[in-house]
Motif scaffolding. Sequence first.
Motif, PDB file in Angstrom:
ATOM      1  N   PHE A   1      46.455  28.564  41.445  1.00 57.78           N
ATOM      2  CA  PHE A   1      45.321  27.745  42.005  1.00 57.78           C
ATOM      3  C   PHE A   1      45.189  26.361  41.415  1.00 57.78           C
ATOM      4  O   PHE A   1      45.764  26.155  40.190  1.00 57.78           O
TER       5      PHE A   1
ATOM      6  N   ASN B   1      43.196  23.437  40.258  1.00 62.70           N
ATOM      7  CA  ASN B   1      41.933  23.378  39.667  1.00 62.70           C
ATOM      8  C   ASN B   1      40.957  22.466  40.440  1.00 62.70           C
ATOM      9  O   ASN B   1      39.973  22.595  40.540  1.00 62.70           O
TER      10      ASN B   1
ATOM     11  N   ASN C   1      37.743  33.079  43.837  1.00 65.82           N
ATOM     12  CA  ASN C   1      39.273  33.657  43.766  1.00 65.82           C
ATOM     13  C   ASN C   1      39.854  33.210  42.334  1.00 65.82           C
ATOM     14  O   ASN C   1      41.138  33.661  42.108  1.00 65.82           O
ATOM     15  N   LYS C   2      39.293  32.312  41.701  1.00 70.57           N
ATOM     16  CA  LYS C   2      40.259  31.613  40.548  1.00 70.57           C
ATOM     17  C   LYS C   2      40.535  32.710  39.494  1.00 70.57           C
ATOM     18  O   LYS C   2      41.739  32.498  39.074  1.00 70.57           O
TER      19      LYS C   2
ATOM     20  N   SER D   1      44.081  34.060  39.647  1.00 68.10           N
ATOM     21  CA  SER D   1      45.381  33.063  39.211  1.00 68.10           C
ATOM     22  C   SER D   1      46.284  33.749  38.336  1.00 68.10           C
ATOM     23  O   SER D   1      45.933  34.575  37.506  1.00 68.10           O
TER      24      SER D   1
ATOM     25  N   ILE E   1      44.647  25.216  48.405  1.00 69.37           N
ATOM     26  CA  ILE E   1      43.945  25.752  47.269  1.00 69.37           C
ATOM     27  C   ILE E   1      44.878  26.591  46.260  1.00 69.37           C
ATOM     28  O   ILE E   1      44.637  26.248  45.145  1.00 69.37           O
ATOM     29  N   ALA E   2      45.697  27.129  46.695  1.00 69.22           N
ATOM     30  CA  ALA E   2      46.771  28.009  45.886  1.00 69.22           C
ATOM     31  C   ALA E   2      48.132  28.006  46.272  1.00 69.22           C
ATOM     32  O   ALA E   2      48.440  27.824  47.498  1.00 69.22           O
TER      33      ALA E   2
END
Lengths: 252, 212
Positions: free
Chosen positions: B131, B133, B141-142, B145, B166-167
């Motif tokens: 992810f 940051n 959803n972090k 990671s 986002i990721a």
Amino acid sequence: MRIIARLDVKGPNLIKSINLEGLRVMGNPNDFAKKYYRDGADELIFMDLVASLYNRNSLHEIIKLACEDIFIPFTVGGGIRSLDDALKIFDSGADKISLNTNAVQNPNILSILSKRFGSQAIVLSVEAKKKQKEKWDVYVESGREKTDLDVIDWVKQAQDLGIGEILLTSVDQEGTTEGFDVDLIKSVTNVVDVPVIASGGFGKLDDLEKAVKIGGADAVAIAHVLHYEKISLRDIRNKAIELNLDVRKFNQ
Amino acid sequence: MKKIVIINYGCGNILSLKRALKEIGYESSLSNKNDDIMSADFVILPGVGAFQNAIELLNKYKLTKTIKDYVALKKPLLGICLGMQILFSKGYEMGSHTGLNFIEGKVDKIDKHLKNKKIKIPHINWSNLFFINKNSKFNFNKNLSGRSFYFVHSYMAYPKNEIDLIAYCRYYDIDVPAIVKSDNIIGFQFHPEKSGKNGLEILKNTIEEAYA
């Protein structure tokens, strides 16, 4: 790399063979599938070993049941000869389909299916039997019948027709637990860009390193040692981590 | 009870998706009807195959306008795999095609010749999510990671605006966009319905976050 549990099915039963012959009944395929999902298999392959003999795939019900509570990808093979057959298998919940006998008889079907469902959903299943050094014949009908095709020529042709992956089974090694045919894997991965699943012969953890690091395989399909509970998926994954392979992190 | 609709346009493994939603406690329906989609609280756009094929099928079922009208209501739309790719402006798979244009950017080949290394295409693997940051708009959803999700694709997204990414996951030395988001539009390149427990968790988080 991926660790795949391979389930060969005949009628309602999971079976296990040696050199794709001498079928032994192991039990209900769904019970095994569920266990392998829980134990961390990255994918499942369901293969109807007698489908092309009877011109039908009998796995629909098994896949539908598997879909209920298994949330990893399934590849389904055996007896798929038309767009309609493929649709039915996908509708039952398959993510990928694999073709061998019918692709050999009608290579164009690979192109039709890849265009309709995308390359990533079409797996070429190759049953290879050693002919001489660095030469393998393509077999069909679950290793029962020899063709005139050379494995290396055939995988190149199939890649051009649009397949997205190759399931490469060594008929000589299948069910023996004496290790993969690493030369075969290497010869195929050298000539294609699509991922290759090594199948046939996995018997000990060291076989993983040979298939992936020397052979260049992107995945290994394992049946015998899992069905007979000789080696666990956890041990195989830990070995892959130890070898620094790019493998799924799995926490139970 | 939230009304979740999976768009059924003959493109994608929707049975597994429906089952995955059920597993995390959500009933869902499969539909290609305007009324169902417009009245939904959360819509999922699945998809496997080629970019052009998906767009043609959406047009065939007259869904393009419906989806745009739904999105204009600021309700959440989640695209999965090819369903994520067609959220972008343009796709270059077998020619040049116009996408739904909800997220600025294009979809093109995974660069095969990067640093002269042979790269296997399609990318079929469980890959770890990373992810970004500073993009804080997707908090839920972090905790996922570093965890592995199932990817299968030959083309990837190239978002124009960094803020929409986002990721990502890493394939060889390529950073492949794995989650994109722009306002109420979310896209997953991986298959949450095929990513075991992690996949179920991210689906649940995403639906919950949309209403947090």
